[in-house]
Every structure is written in structure tokens, then in C-alpha cells.
Write an enzyme that holds these catalytic residues in place. Structure first.
Site, mmCIF file in Angstrom:
data_model
loop_
_atom_site.group_PDB
_atom_site.id
_atom_site.type_symbol
_atom_site.label_atom_id
_atom_site.label_comp_id
_atom_site.label_asym_id
_atom_site.label_seq_id
_atom_site.Cartn_x
_atom_site.Cartn_y
_atom_site.Cartn_z
ATOM 1 N N ASP A 91 -3.083 -18.342 0.949
ATOM 2 C CA ASP A 91 -4.071 -19.025 0.098
ATOM 3 C C ASP A 91 -4.797 -20.116 0.893
ATOM 4 O O ASP A 91 -6.022 -20.270 0.799
ATOM 5 C CB ASP A 91 -3.435 -19.586 -1.193
ATOM 6 C CG ASP A 91 -2.157 -20.371 -0.952
ATOM 7 O OD1 ASP A 91 -1.655 -20.376 0.197
ATOM 8 O OD2 ASP A 91 -1.658 -20.991 -1.904
ATOM 9 N N LYS A 140 3.018 -15.434 2.823
ATOM 10 C CA LYS A 140 3.204 -16.174 1.572
ATOM 11 C C LYS A 140 4.708 -16.430 1.435
ATOM 12 O O LYS A 140 5.350 -16.053 0.450
ATOM 13 C CB LYS A 140 2.642 -15.334 0.408
ATOM 14 C CG LYS A 140 2.620 -16.034 -0.932
ATOM 15 C CD LYS A 140 1.554 -17.110 -1.050
ATOM 16 C CE LYS A 140 1.709 -17.864 -2.369
ATOM 17 N NZ LYS A 140 0.846 -19.069 -2.439
ATOM 18 N N ASP A 169 -6.318 -6.940 4.237
ATOM 19 C CA ASP A 169 -7.449 -6.288 3.564
ATOM 20 C C ASP A 169 -8.377 -7.343 2.980
ATOM 21 O O ASP A 169 -9.592 -7.311 3.171
ATOM 22 C CB ASP A 169 -6.917 -5.363 2.459
ATOM 23 C CG ASP A 169 -8.046 -4.672 1.708
ATOM 24 O OD1 ASP A 169 -8.958 -4.147 2.375
ATOM 25 O OD2 ASP A 169 -8.020 -4.676 0.473
ATOM 26 N N TYR A 217 0.817 -1.207 0.000
ATOM 27 C CA TYR A 217 0.000 0.000 0.000
ATOM 28 C C TYR A 217 0.857 1.266 0.000
ATOM 29 O O TYR A 217 0.407 2.320 -0.455
ATOM 30 C CB TYR A 217 -0.900 0.045 1.243
ATOM 31 C CG TYR A 217 -2.232 -0.626 1.106
ATOM 32 C CD1 TYR A 217 -2.324 -1.974 0.791
ATOM 33 C CD2 TYR A 217 -3.409 0.086 1.313
ATOM 34 C CE1 TYR A 217 -3.550 -2.603 0.691
ATOM 35 C CE2 TYR A 217 -4.638 -0.533 1.215
ATOM 36 C CZ TYR A 217 -4.699 -1.873 0.902
ATOM 37 O OH TYR A 217 -5.926 -2.484 0.805
HETATM 38 C C1 IPM Z 1 -10.384 -0.991 4.095
HETATM 39 C C2 IPM Z 1 -10.648 -0.418 2.739
HETATM 40 C C3 IPM Z 1 -9.462 0.471 2.376
HETATM 41 C C4 IPM Z 1 -8.229 -0.389 2.331
HETATM 42 C C5 IPM Z 1 -9.635 1.269 1.069
HETATM 43 C C6 IPM Z 1 -10.930 2.047 1.054
HETATM 44 C C7 IPM Z 1 -8.450 2.150 0.811
HETATM 45 O O1 IPM Z 1 -10.852 -1.403 1.800
HETATM 46 O O2 IPM Z 1 -10.315 -0.221 5.082
HETATM 47 O O3 IPM Z 1 -10.244 -2.220 4.201
HETATM 48 O O4 IPM Z 1 -7.950 -1.028 1.314
HETATM 49 O O5 IPM Z 1 -7.516 -0.423 3.321
HETATM 50 MN MN MN Z 2 -10.825 -3.410 2.605
#
Ligand code: IPM
Ligand code: MN
Length: 358
Positions: free
Chosen positions: A223, A190, A247, A141
Site C-alpha cells: 500500500d 504485505k 499486476d 492467480y
Molecule cells: C497482465 C494482464 C494479465 C494478468 C491478464 C490479461 C490475465 O493484466 O499481463 O498484466 O493479470 O496477468
Molecule cells: Mn495486468
């Protein structure tokens, strides 16, 4: 006690559900004799519309000066243009980074009253109680990214980076949580493919072996974890993992209880205000209709009081009130099945009522 909260309603159903969160905070203040100062600020799409920035400097400054932040949701089709200069989600990523919120806690617990709304069978899912700890300020990210021309058009990349320190602090936080729960910690990676995962495995094992030898510890490949989550969800207690895996897995896990509308989350750092929010999104299709489920936000308020201010009795009171309201059969549309449903405001009324009756 005197505490200062920042409310960030955001987009879509955000304003409606945060309003109910505010009423619960007012209820707690009156029942327990606290003074809560609350101010609202902009984040996400509405902030882009108002000033071109999904996280205005004034919002960030107010958050920094608070004890904790309650967020509704950000985003919507209006701001989805991939060519746009900025997106609502950028505001969320920035606030996480700026406030140093490296751990995202997502408890996934089934409510017995609602288990039959789960897409999985009751005998598989009933009794599930998992705390996900997702790393939130590192990995792919926030790694290097870019594009360059390529013979076929373009080439694009995102790099997954982690340091020993980033892994240690979140694993430690997850291990401490496991100690307060059922003493089981699962680390998901992973490591059969990714170098960053191999560092996770090495660092995590060392932290657990040297500081938490009392825990039952195992590692699972991501996975396989996607499979285990729907075949044997009761096997897990605390699950710690890196940002992107977290996520994805937490969205998968959010389906287990059968009701996205009841799941809160907390993003916390080592000091300073934390950020508390429902895990569901801004649901633009039902925005403004007074039908959204405010319970995830109300439960996020409970987490906020517990984690940011150590107000355990207050948090328990909220959770008990929600429990009682559900037991009494109150349902918003999302969890009503074919039965009768009540509005966002009515659900807020009922929880507030249960809370004030104690
Ligand atoms: C979450 C959301 C966010 C993320 C997005 C909206 C940037 O999906 O809080 O899980 O990917 O972290
Ligand atoms: Mn999310």
C-alpha cells in the site's frame, strides 16, 4: 545465426502491431546477417472462435519448439461474458505456466521527449527508470479456488500460495538484474497481514544477505509502494514482488512515462523460450484502424533478442532506432497530444528506415 520465432498476434490491435514487430525482425536479420524463421499461431479470443480453446495444443507445441515467442495482445468485449466456458486470458495464464515463465520483467523508463504527456509533473517523474520483476506463475492467480453455497447466496475463494523455491528463484533473478543496474533492490509485500508475504520477506532477506550482500536492499509494504510510486518514482531501481501485487503496481507505474504505447515486457523462465509482449492490451476500440502505436511491440522485439538470444548489439540497434525516430518527432496518435500523428505502418516504416541506416 539461425533462430526460430513464434508470433502470436492474438486479438484487437495485436495483428497490426505484431506485423510491425515482424518487419523489424526481418530488418535485423538483413542488417546483421541472421536467418530468422517465423511462424504465426493463434491465441486468445481468435483461438476460442476457431477451435474453442484460447491456447490450442498446436500453438503450445510451436512455442516449445521455438527460441522465443512474440505476443500481441489477447481479449476483447466479444469474449467478456462472465458465463462463458473459457476466456482469452486463460490462454495467457496457461502459456505462462506451461512454459515455466516465472519472472515478468517490466521496465518502466521515462522518455524525455514524452515526459510532458505524463499525468505527473516533470520534476517528479523525469529520470524515472524502474525494472519491475513480477512473479508470474504462482500466488493467488494459480492457487486453489472455488465456490460453494452460502446462506446469503454463494461463497467464493482464491488462495495465495507460495513456496520457498518459488520465491528464491524470482528474487535471485531480480537481484542479478539489480547488480547489472544501479545496485538497488526493493521487495514489496504485505507482511503486516499476509502469511504468504511473511514467507516472501524471510526468504528474500536470506537470498539477498547470503548471495547479494553488495546490493542496497529494502522492503516496502504494497500500500505504501502504491504511494511512493507516484510521489518519488526516481527512488526505485529494481522492484520484485508477487504476482497480484505486481499486476497492480505495474499498471500504476505504466502511467509514469505518460505513454503506455512504449512499454515492453518479457516473461522468462530458467530455460526454454521466453514470451515477449507490449504491456498494453488489445485496444478493441481502435483495432483495424492502423493507428495503434507499434513501438512497445518493437521494443519487446529488442528485449526478445537480448534476453533469449543474447543479441545485445541487435537489441541496442532497435532501441537506438526507436529513440531516433522519437527524437525526430514521429508520433502515433496516442502520444501526439494536439500535434500531427502518423499511422501504425508509417511508424514501422520510420523505425525500419532508422534501423537499416544504422
Ligand atoms: C497482465 C494482464 C494479465 C494478468 C491478464 C490479461 C490475465 O493484466 O499481463 O498484466 O493479470 O496477468
Ligand atoms: Mn495486468
Amino acid at each position: 545465426m539461425h533462430a526460430k520465432f513464434v508470433l502470436l498476434p492474438g486479438d484487437g490491435i495485436g495483428p497490426e502491431i505484431v506485423t510491425q514487430g515482424r518487419r523489424i525482425l526481418e530488418g535485423i536479420a538483413s542488417r546483421f546477417g541472421h536467418t530468422f524463421e517465423m511462424s504465426e499461431h493463434m491465441i486468445g479470443g481468435c483461438a476460442i472462435d476457431a477451435c474453442g480453446d484460447p491456447l490450442p495444443e498446436s500453438t503450445l507445441a510451436a512455442c516449445r519448439a521455438s527460441h522465443a515467442v512474440l505476443l500481441g495482445a489477447v481479449g476483447g468485449p466479444k469474449w467478456d461474458d462472465p458465463k462463458a466456458k473459457t476466456r482469452p486470458e486463460a490462454g495467457l495464464l496457461k502459456i505462462r505456466k506451461e512454459l515455466g515463465l516465472f519472472a515478468n520483467l517490466r521496465p518502466t523508463k521515462t522518455w524525455d521527449e514524452l515526459v510532458d504527456a505524463s499525468p505527473l509533473r516533470r520534476d517528479i517523474v523525469s529520470g524515472t527508470d524502474i525494472l519491475f520483476v513480477r512473479e508470474l506463475t504462482g500466488g493467488i492467480y494459480f492457487g486453489e479456488s472455488g465456490r460453494k453455497p452460502h446462506a446469503s447466496g454463494e461463497e467464493a475463494w482464491n488462495v495465495m500460495t507460495y513456496t520457498t523455491g518459488e520465491i528464491e528463484r524470482v528474487v535471485r533473478l531480480a537481484a542479478e538484474a539489480a547488480r547489472r543496474r544501479r545496485g538497488k533492490l526493493t521487495m514489496v509485500d504485505k507482511a503486516n497481514v499476509l502469511e504468504a508475504s511473511r514467507l516472501w520477506r524471510q526468504v528474500s532477506e536470506k537470498v539477498v544477505k547470503t548471495e547479494f550482500p553488495d546490493l542496497q536492499y529494502n522492503v516496502v509494504l504494497v500500500d505504501a509502494m502504491a504511494m511512493h510510486l507516484i510521489s518519488k518514482p526516481r527512488d526505485f531501481d529494481v522492484v520484485v514482488t508477487e504476482n497480484l501485487f505486481g499486476d497492480i503496481l505495474t499498471d500504476e507505474a505504466s502511467m509514469l512515462p505518460g505513454s503506455l504505447g512504449l512499454l515492453p515486457s518479457a516473461s522468462i523462465g530458467s530455460s526454454g523460450p521466453g514470451l515477449f509482449e507490449p504491456i498494453h492490451g488489445s485496444a478493441p476500440d481502435i483495432a483495424g484502424k492502423n493507428i495503434a502505436n507499434p513501438l512497445a511491440t518493437i521494443l519487446a522485439v529488442a528485449m526478445m533478442l537480448r534476453y533469449s538470444l543474447n543479441m545485445n548489439a541487435e537489441a541496442d540497434a532497435i532501441e537506438t532506432a526507436v529513440n531516433n525516430v522519437l527524437k525526430a518527432g514521429a508520433r502515433t496518435k496516442d502520444i501526439a497530444g494536439n500535434g500531427p500523428s502518423i499511422s501504425t505502418t508509417e511508424m514501422g516504416d520510420k523505425v525500419l528506415d532508422a534501423l537499416l541506416k544504422g
